[in-house]
Design a protein around this motif. Sequence first.
Motif, mmCIF file in Angstrom:
data_model
loop_
_atom_site.group_PDB
_atom_site.id
_atom_site.type_symbol
_atom_site.label_atom_id
_atom_site.label_comp_id
_atom_site.label_asym_id
_atom_site.label_seq_id
_atom_site.Cartn_x
_atom_site.Cartn_y
_atom_site.Cartn_z
ATOM 1 N N GLU A 99 -54.613 -12.094 -2.029
ATOM 2 C CA GLU A 99 -55.057 -13.473 -2.217
ATOM 3 C C GLU A 99 -54.997 -13.856 -3.696
ATOM 4 O O GLU A 99 -54.568 -14.951 -4.057
ATOM 5 N N ASP B 122 -61.935 -17.498 -3.149
ATOM 6 C CA ASP B 122 -61.257 -18.476 -2.304
ATOM 7 C C ASP B 122 -62.066 -18.647 -1.016
ATOM 8 O O ASP B 122 -62.574 -17.664 -0.465
ATOM 9 N N ASN C 201 -60.437 -22.182 5.775
ATOM 10 C CA ASN C 201 -59.802 -23.372 5.218
ATOM 11 C C ASN C 201 -60.622 -24.611 5.584
ATOM 12 O O ASN C 201 -61.050 -24.767 6.739
ATOM 13 N N ARG D 205 -59.853 -27.378 6.419
ATOM 14 C CA ARG D 205 -59.300 -28.124 7.556
ATOM 15 C C ARG D 205 -59.961 -27.733 8.871
ATOM 16 O O ARG D 205 -59.963 -28.494 9.834
ATOM 17 N N THR E 95 -68.968 -22.957 5.114
ATOM 18 C CA THR E 95 -68.192 -23.551 4.020
ATOM 19 C C THR E 95 -68.500 -22.866 2.693
ATOM 20 O O THR E 95 -67.675 -22.910 1.773
#
Length: 228
Positions: A163, A174, A178, A180, A199
């Motif tokens: 990553e 990170d 994601n 999304r 999150t």
Amino acid sequence: MAQAAQQNDRRARLDPDTIVDAVLRLSRQEPTERLTFRRLGVELGVDATAVYRHFRNRDAIVRAALDRLFGLAVERTQSGGGRQAWRTRLEAYLDELMTVFIQHPSLGSEAFATDTYGPGELQAIEFVLGCLTDAGLPEERVVHYYAALESYTLALGAGIALEIQRLPDSAGHDPWLNPRVFTALGGHPLLEKHRTALTRLDSLGTFQAGLAAILDSAERDSTLSATT
């Protein structure tokens, strides 16, 4: 003449430790680059073929460099001094191992699929087995938890290193999921319920959560063994 003399001197002093030192420098300075003999030769100021006198191929160099990282992680852990509890020592070592993989991502990314067979890795295995033995676990459970910790840390460590090669500034932070994922949560009530916590989760946070789960289980086994 002076430059030629300097290059000859560097060639004369070329040895396995010097080469591994250069590999570690490159893996830290150029995290997105894959190690090559040509680049290593430039770093050392020698023809790339000179490296073959000490390491037969790239895999041999990677194994030697990874072995150095295992030894470094143990050394850093032990330098803290004092006789700490088994879990504290284990957590410190595995955190240090993850740190050196993050600092040298081009090497860390190969950790899961590469056995070094060297003194650094053997020292690291002995250290982990020693901590688990000090926990008071039955002998068969010592190896059980060693296998769980080793496979988990190396697999996730290699993944985080990959990553970082893709996102050099992420440093293991990170987002695990994601963003999304959270744009259409209809029909997934638990995702919605835990949305805020999910999150906030990053790669290192995931590592710490899994490590805690394994060590919590080892502590329960240790307590049960002591009472039976």
